[in-house]
Design a protein around this motif. Structure first.
Motif, PDB file in Angstrom:
ATOM      1  N   UNK A  50      35.734 -24.110  19.532  1.00 58.34           N
ATOM      2  CA  UNK A  50      34.564 -23.571  20.672  1.00 58.34           C
ATOM      3  C   UNK A  50      34.793 -21.953  19.457  1.00 58.34           C
ATOM      4  N   UNK A  51      36.163 -21.235  18.994  1.00 52.55           N
ATOM      5  CA  UNK A  51      36.073 -20.227  18.395  1.00 52.55           C
ATOM      6  C   UNK A  51      35.501 -20.397  17.499  1.00 52.55           C
ATOM      7  N   UNK A  52      35.752 -21.514  16.459  1.00 59.58           N
ATOM      8  CA  UNK A  52      34.962 -21.806  15.152  1.00 59.58           C
ATOM      9  C   UNK A  52      33.922 -21.531  14.918  1.00 59.58           C
ATOM     10  N   UNK A  53      32.787 -22.076  16.341  1.00 55.38           N
ATOM     11  CA  UNK A  53      31.347 -21.878  16.381  1.00 55.38           C
ATOM     12  C   UNK A  53      31.210 -20.834  16.886  1.00 55.38           C
ATOM     13  N   UNK A  54      31.873 -19.649  16.637  1.00 55.75           N
ATOM     14  CA  UNK A  54      31.670 -18.450  17.075  1.00 55.75           C
ATOM     15  C   UNK A  54      32.251 -17.683  18.332  1.00 55.75           C
ATOM     16  N   UNK A  55      32.345 -18.434  19.214  1.00 58.28           N
ATOM     17  CA  UNK A  55      32.714 -18.104  20.879  1.00 58.28           C
ATOM     18  C   UNK A  55      33.526 -16.964  21.014  1.00 58.28           C
TER      19      UNK A  55
END
Length: 155
Positions: A50-55
Protein backbone atom coordinates in the motif's frame (compact mmCIF):
# COMPACT_ATOMS: atom_id res chain seq x y z
CA UNK A 1 12.96 18.42 11.19
CA UNK A 2 13.97 15.17 12.96
CA UNK A 3 16.36 12.82 11.19
CA UNK A 4 15.00 9.96 9.11
CA UNK A 5 15.50 6.50 10.55
CA UNK A 6 16.48 3.50 8.48
CA UNK A 7 14.99 0.40 10.09
CA UNK A 8 16.52 -3.06 10.15
CA UNK A 9 13.89 -5.82 10.33
CA UNK A 10 14.03 -9.51 11.15
CA UNK A 11 11.39 -12.23 11.14
CA UNK A 12 12.21 -15.51 12.86
CA UNK A 13 9.86 -18.45 13.00
CA UNK A 14 9.78 -19.57 16.61
CA UNK A 15 7.85 -22.82 16.62
CA UNK A 16 4.55 -24.07 15.35
CA UNK A 17 2.42 -20.99 14.67
CA UNK A 18 4.73 -18.44 16.35
CA UNK A 19 7.23 -15.91 15.09
CA UNK A 20 9.42 -13.10 16.41
CA UNK A 21 9.57 -9.79 14.58
CA UNK A 22 12.29 -7.31 15.48
CA UNK A 23 12.32 -3.64 14.49
CA UNK A 24 15.67 -1.91 15.05
CA UNK A 25 16.07 1.78 14.31
CA UNK A 26 17.62 4.83 15.88
CA UNK A 27 19.63 2.71 18.31
CA UNK A 28 16.52 1.06 19.71
CA UNK A 29 15.00 -2.38 19.14
CA UNK A 30 11.45 -3.56 19.62
CA UNK A 31 10.98 -7.32 19.86
CA UNK A 32 7.49 -8.55 19.05
CA UNK A 33 6.19 -12.09 19.43
CA UNK A 34 3.25 -12.89 17.20
CA UNK A 35 1.06 -15.91 16.52
CA UNK A 36 -0.40 -17.23 13.30
CA UNK A 37 -3.67 -15.50 14.20
CA UNK A 38 -3.90 -12.48 11.95
CA UNK A 39 -1.11 -13.66 9.60
CA UNK A 40 1.24 -10.81 10.56
CA UNK A 41 3.90 -11.27 7.87
CA UNK A 42 1.30 -11.22 5.11
CA UNK A 43 -0.34 -8.12 6.59
CA UNK A 44 3.00 -6.33 7.00
CA UNK A 45 3.83 -7.02 3.36
CA UNK A 46 0.35 -5.90 2.25
CA UNK A 47 0.68 -2.63 4.21
CA UNK A 48 4.09 -2.11 2.62
CA UNK A 49 2.61 -2.67 -0.85
CA UNK A 50 0.00 0.00 0.00
CA UNK A 51 2.78 2.43 0.91
CA UNK A 52 4.71 1.56 -2.23
CA UNK A 53 1.61 2.30 -4.32
CA UNK A 54 1.29 5.76 -2.75
CA UNK A 55 -0.96 5.36 0.29
CA UNK A 56 -0.57 8.19 2.78
CA UNK A 57 -1.50 6.05 5.81
CA UNK A 58 -1.98 2.42 6.75
CA UNK A 59 -1.40 0.05 9.67
CA UNK A 60 -0.69 -3.57 10.45
CA UNK A 61 -0.92 -5.73 13.54
CA UNK A 62 0.99 -8.48 15.30
CA UNK A 63 -1.33 -10.57 17.48
CA UNK A 64 -0.05 -12.45 20.52
CA UNK A 65 -3.32 -13.81 21.96
CA UNK A 66 -4.83 -11.66 23.47
CA UNK A 67 -2.17 -8.95 23.53
CA UNK A 68 -0.41 -7.61 20.49
CA UNK A 69 1.15 -4.69 18.69
CA UNK A 70 -0.11 -2.36 16.01
CA UNK A 71 2.25 -0.53 13.70
CA UNK A 72 0.87 2.72 12.28
CA UNK A 73 2.24 4.46 9.20
CA UNK A 74 1.05 8.01 8.61
CA UNK A 75 2.00 11.43 7.34
CA UNK A 76 3.60 10.03 4.20
CA UNK A 77 5.17 12.87 2.20
CA UNK A 78 8.43 13.48 0.36
CA UNK A 79 9.52 9.83 0.73
CA UNK A 80 9.21 9.99 4.53
CA UNK A 81 6.56 8.79 6.97
CA UNK A 82 5.86 8.73 10.67
CA UNK A 83 5.84 5.25 12.23
CA UNK A 84 4.44 4.29 15.63
CA UNK A 85 4.62 0.86 17.22
CA UNK A 86 2.08 0.53 20.03
CA UNK A 87 1.57 -2.45 22.36
CA UNK A 88 -1.94 -3.32 23.55
CA UNK A 89 -2.98 -5.69 26.36
CA UNK A 90 -6.04 -6.91 24.49
CA UNK A 91 -6.61 -6.77 20.75
CA UNK A 92 -9.50 -9.24 20.77
CA UNK A 93 -12.28 -7.87 22.96
CA UNK A 94 -14.85 -5.61 21.37
CA UNK A 95 -15.02 -3.37 24.44
CA UNK A 96 -11.35 -2.62 25.17
CA UNK A 97 -9.55 -3.31 21.90
CA UNK A 98 -7.77 0.06 21.79
CA UNK A 99 -7.52 0.66 25.54
CA UNK A 100 -4.22 1.06 27.35
CA UNK A 101 -1.90 1.34 24.39
CA UNK A 102 1.78 1.69 25.33
CA UNK A 103 4.05 3.32 22.75
CA UNK A 104 7.14 1.18 22.07
CA UNK A 105 8.77 3.15 19.24
CA UNK A 106 8.06 6.18 17.08
CA UNK A 107 9.92 8.24 14.55
CA UNK A 108 10.25 9.40 10.97
CA UNK A 109 11.34 6.72 8.51
CA UNK A 110 12.43 6.81 4.90
CA UNK A 111 9.66 5.14 2.87
CA UNK A 112 12.01 3.67 0.23
CA UNK A 113 14.35 2.30 2.92
CA UNK A 114 11.43 0.80 4.81
CA UNK A 115 10.11 -0.89 1.66
CA UNK A 116 13.59 -2.25 0.93
CA UNK A 117 13.90 -3.54 4.53
CA UNK A 118 10.54 -5.35 4.39
CA UNK A 119 11.34 -6.86 1.01
CA UNK A 120 14.78 -8.04 2.18
CA UNK A 121 13.32 -9.49 5.39
CA UNK A 122 10.66 -11.46 3.51
CA UNK A 123 13.18 -12.70 0.95
CA UNK A 124 15.44 -13.90 3.79
CA UNK A 125 12.54 -15.82 5.37
CA UNK A 126 11.68 -17.44 2.04
CA UNK A 127 15.31 -18.31 1.34
CA UNK A 128 15.79 -19.86 4.78
CA UNK A 129 12.55 -21.86 4.99
CA UNK A 130 11.15 -22.16 1.49
CA UNK A 131 7.40 -22.14 0.98
CA UNK A 132 6.99 -25.69 2.31
CA UNK A 133 9.06 -25.08 5.45
CA UNK A 134 7.26 -21.80 6.14
CA UNK A 135 3.84 -23.46 5.91
CA UNK A 136 4.97 -26.35 8.11
CA UNK A 137 6.13 -23.95 10.83
CA UNK A 138 3.51 -21.21 10.43
CA UNK A 139 0.62 -23.71 9.94
CA UNK A 140 -2.12 -21.12 9.44
CA UNK A 141 -1.31 -19.87 5.96
CA UNK A 142 1.22 -20.22 3.18
CA UNK A 143 4.11 -17.84 2.70
CA UNK A 144 2.79 -14.50 1.32
CA UNK A 145 4.34 -14.98 -2.12
CA UNK A 146 1.84 -12.72 -3.89
CA UNK A 147 2.60 -9.77 -1.63
CA UNK A 148 6.35 -10.32 -1.91
CA UNK A 149 6.07 -10.51 -5.70
CA UNK A 150 4.27 -7.16 -5.71
CA UNK A 151 7.08 -5.60 -3.68
CA UNK A 152 9.71 -7.12 -5.96
CA UNK A 153 7.94 -5.96 -9.12
CA UNK A 154 7.76 -2.30 -8.13
CA UNK A 155 11.13 -1.36 -6.61
Amino acid sequence: MPALHTPALTWKLGGIGWAHFTWTSGGESVHIRTSYIGDALKNLLAATVDLQLGSSATFTHFLDEPSGHRMFFSGVADNAMYVQIVEFDDLYSEDNRWAGGVPRWHGRVSVPHFIDAVRAMAEAVLEKHGEEGYLKSWVHAPFPSRELALLQRNP
